[in-house]
Design an enzyme around this catalytic site. Structure first.
Site, PDB file in Angstrom:
ATOM      1  N   ASP A   1      -0.976  -9.273  -4.139  1.00 37.31           N
ATOM      2  CA  ASP A   1      -1.106  -7.079  -4.365  1.00 37.31           C
ATOM      3  C   ASP A   1       0.166  -6.966  -4.827  1.00 37.31           C
ATOM      4  O   ASP A   1       1.029  -6.798  -3.624  1.00 37.31           O
ATOM      5  CB  ASP A   1      -2.693  -7.751  -2.946  1.00 37.31           C
ATOM      6  CG  ASP A   1      -2.608  -5.989  -3.368  1.00 37.31           C
ATOM      7  OD1 ASP A   1      -3.543  -6.297  -4.843  1.00 37.31           O
ATOM      8  OD2 ASP A   1      -2.421  -4.920  -2.837  1.00 37.31           O
TER       9      ASP A   1
ATOM     10  N   GLU B   1       0.274  -9.752  -8.614  1.00 41.57           N
ATOM     11  CA  GLU B   1       0.106  -8.641  -9.275  1.00 41.57           C
ATOM     12  C   GLU B   1       1.358  -7.778  -9.558  1.00 41.57           C
ATOM     13  O   GLU B   1       2.004  -7.323  -8.681  1.00 41.57           O
ATOM     14  CB  GLU B   1      -1.226  -7.673  -8.560  1.00 41.57           C
ATOM     15  CG  GLU B   1      -1.418  -6.610  -9.102  1.00 41.57           C
ATOM     16  CD  GLU B   1      -2.053  -5.415  -8.507  1.00 41.57           C
ATOM     17  OE1 GLU B   1      -2.752  -4.565  -9.285  1.00 41.57           O
ATOM     18  OE2 GLU B   1      -1.507  -5.560  -7.376  1.00 41.57           O
TER      19      GLU B   1
HETATM   20  C1  GLC Z   1      -4.481  -3.942  -6.083  1.00 42.52           C
HETATM   21  C2  GLC Z   1      -5.974  -5.200  -6.271  1.00 42.52           C
HETATM   22  C3  GLC Z   1      -6.773  -3.504  -5.834  1.00 42.52           C
HETATM   23  C4  GLC Z   1      -5.975  -2.931  -4.408  1.00 42.52           C
HETATM   24  C5  GLC Z   1      -4.882  -2.238  -4.388  1.00 42.52           C
HETATM   25  C6  GLC Z   1      -4.294  -1.639  -3.142  1.00 42.52           C
HETATM   26  O1  GLC Z   1      -4.246  -3.209  -7.168  1.00 42.52           O
HETATM   27  O2  GLC Z   1      -6.289  -5.047  -7.311  1.00 42.52           O
HETATM   28  O3  GLC Z   1      -7.944  -3.643  -5.963  1.00 42.52           O
HETATM   29  O4  GLC Z   1      -7.182  -1.625  -4.398  1.00 42.52           O
HETATM   30  O5  GLC Z   1      -4.078  -3.334  -4.661  1.00 42.52           O
HETATM   31  O6  GLC Z   1      -4.010  -2.792  -2.380  1.00 42.52           O
END
Ligand code: GLC
Length: 495
Positions: free
Chosen positions: A185, A239
């Site tokens: 994340d 991500e």
């Molecule tokens: C990422 C996740 C999202 C979350 C954020 C904070 O973007 O996909 O759902 O709110 O991280 O952890």
């Protein structure tokens, strides 16, 4: 093909209206039938659920809402038995404010865990992801702490070696249990410029979408060394939310950081052939030279579903043909194979502070009142049309979008060109995207008409290609005559 499961919404088995690990285990046969290679499970760690699990209060546990560690082990073993790998979500940028580390850190300025987080006497101007400031003042100790997301999600300080050691240990915990890797994340947030300079005035993006500090690459190398120290393939999928393929590419470079990183440029592209062509070209330009390739998703837990964005099932079908045939690794978001639309969430049922409830609706397994769930009214409202748009009904209908996904996944598995091949964008009329994939002797072509008018691929009427899979299921197995109906998308194999 990876399949992203929003754990809260796949299937409930204990009657609390929230999906659980056992629910996923019970539907592994469905996932195997669909052709899923690997799962990404959204967080199931203990959490106060301020951000529905992206606020972790224990990185090595399972929240009772979702089951137990034993339930996780059973799920993992049963998935492996079916040849399905399991990646879990790992949230290293921030913990919950209820995590014992933060509870200690805020207890006093000289607590040994104080500098596991980012404290300052003065805030800067960074904006938080869901609105408001990234700084919250702690009355008891008289300083501000940093949170790129909610105040309940304080950012860890990855420059502190103790933080990095403790967090790498949490990776080892799950790797020891046999997980096949992690979706990581907010990778781009991990380290910040130590001076915490203000963002330019007038920046419309929250700081998390622009934070891109080079020190994060070393952090990733440390994470990769841990993954590589385990037997078998352990994948790191990041991500890296920077909305630029060029910037994301740096997190894949040199083969010692992430294995894969999402390219969100297609997810944010309109349904437009030129926009898609441009993004596919950019991905190739940036990633081919560094020996990487893109990771695509059209829907995920943070954005309106593409079926809803594009407006029609015909387009969702065409998009499926593209997602599962373009060069790169495709991620399918649970329920997109049913053509699910976003749910309508009335004001009194809104739960997510980020406004993302609509795309997280429960998965309808059948047409009954509870759609296969033990409760009729789960934690979020059902998506539209679940009386007919559910897994059982679409499994029984060979012409459904669900069967289209299945045929595409099968075709992809069977074709080296689609799995691994290079990609050449072909000349095509306005409004049409066409590309060819090739690997050794194996070749495939894909043509997609993004418009609502019929289109024609010149030079393709000689019968040298056969329709392998068509978005609308028509003419499969017949020679391709170059004609494309509105929103048609067709996978072709040489005749
Ligand atoms: C990422 C996740 C999202 C979350 C954020 C904070 O973007 O996909 O759902 O709110 O991280 O952890």
């Amino acid at each position: 093909m990876f399949y992203l499961i929003y754990t809260r919404s796949f299937l409930d088995t204990d009657g609390d209206g929230v999906g659980d690990l056992e629910g996923i285990r019970r539907r592994l046969d469905y996932l195997a039938w669909l052709g899923v290679d690997a799962l990404w499970l959204c967080p199931f760690y203990p959490s106060p659920m301020a951000d529905f699990g992206y606020d972790v209060s224990d990185y090595t546990g399972v929240d009772p809402t979702y089951g137990t560690l034993a339930a996780f082990d059973r799920l993992l073993a049963d998935a492996h038995q079916r040849g399905i790998r399991v990646l879990i979500d790992w949230v290293p940028n921030h913990t919950s404010d209820q995590h014992p580390w933060f509870v200690e850190a805020r207890s006093s300025r000289d607590n040994p865990k104080r500098d596991w987080y980012v404290w300052r006497d003065q805030p800067n101007n960074w904006k938080a992801a869901f609105g408001g400031d990234t700084w919250t003042f702690d009355d008891a100790t008289g300083q501000w702490y940093l949170h790129l997301f909610l105040p309940g999600q304080p950012d860890l300080d990855w420059r502190n070696p103790q933080v990095s050691e403790a967090m790498l240990d949490t990776l080892r915990f799950w790797l020891d249990r046999g997980v096949d890797g992690f979706r990581i994340d907010v990778v781009q947030g991990l380290t910040k410029d130590p001076d915490l300079p203000d963002d330019p005035p007038g920046l419309v993006l929250p700081h998390c979408a622009v934070n891109d500090c080079t020190d994060t690459h070393d952090v990733l190398r440390g994470i990769r060394r841990v993954a590589d120290s385990y037997e078998g393939e352990r994948a790191l999928v990041g991500e890296v939310y920077l909305l630029s393929t060029r910037r994301v590419a740096r997190y894949l470079a040199q083969g010692d950081q992430l294995h894969l990183a999402f390219d969100f440029t297609l997810l944010y592209a309109p349904w437009d052939a030129a926009a898609w062509r441009h993004r596919l070209r950019r991905a190739a330009e940036e990633l081919d030279p560094i020996g990487a390739w893109p990771t695509w998703n059209l829907s995920n837990l943070d954005n309106p579903r593409h079926r809803t964005r594009y407006g029609t099932e015909a387009r969702a079908r065409a998009a499926a043909v593209l997602l599962l045939t373009v060069r790169g690794t495709p991620f399918v978001y649970y329920g997109e194979e049913l053509g699910l639309e976003d749910a309508t969430v009335p004001a009194d049922r809104v739960l997510d502070p980020g406004g993302r409830d609509a795309c997280r609706a429960p998965f309808p397994w059948d047409g009954g009142p509870g759609h296969g769930w033990p409760v009729d009214d789960p934690w979020l409202p059902w998506p539209p049309d679940t009386g007919t748009r559910n897994a059982a009904a679409l499994t029984a209908d060979g012409s459904s979008i669900l069967h289209l996904y299945r045929r595409l996944i099968e075709a992809r598995r069977a074709s080296p060109a689609l799995r691994d091949g290079g990609q050449r964008i072909l000349e095509s009329p306005d409004g049409v995207l066409a590309f060819e994939r090739g690997e050794g002797d194996d070749r495939r072509r894909v043509v997609a008409n993004f418009t609502s008018d019929p289109a024609r691929m010149e030079g393709d009427d000689g019968g040298s290609w056969v329709v392998e899979v068509a978005a609308d299921g028509a003419a499969e197995g017949r020679p391709f005559d170059g004609c494309l109906g509105p929103d048609a998308a067709i996978l072709l194999r040489p005749a």
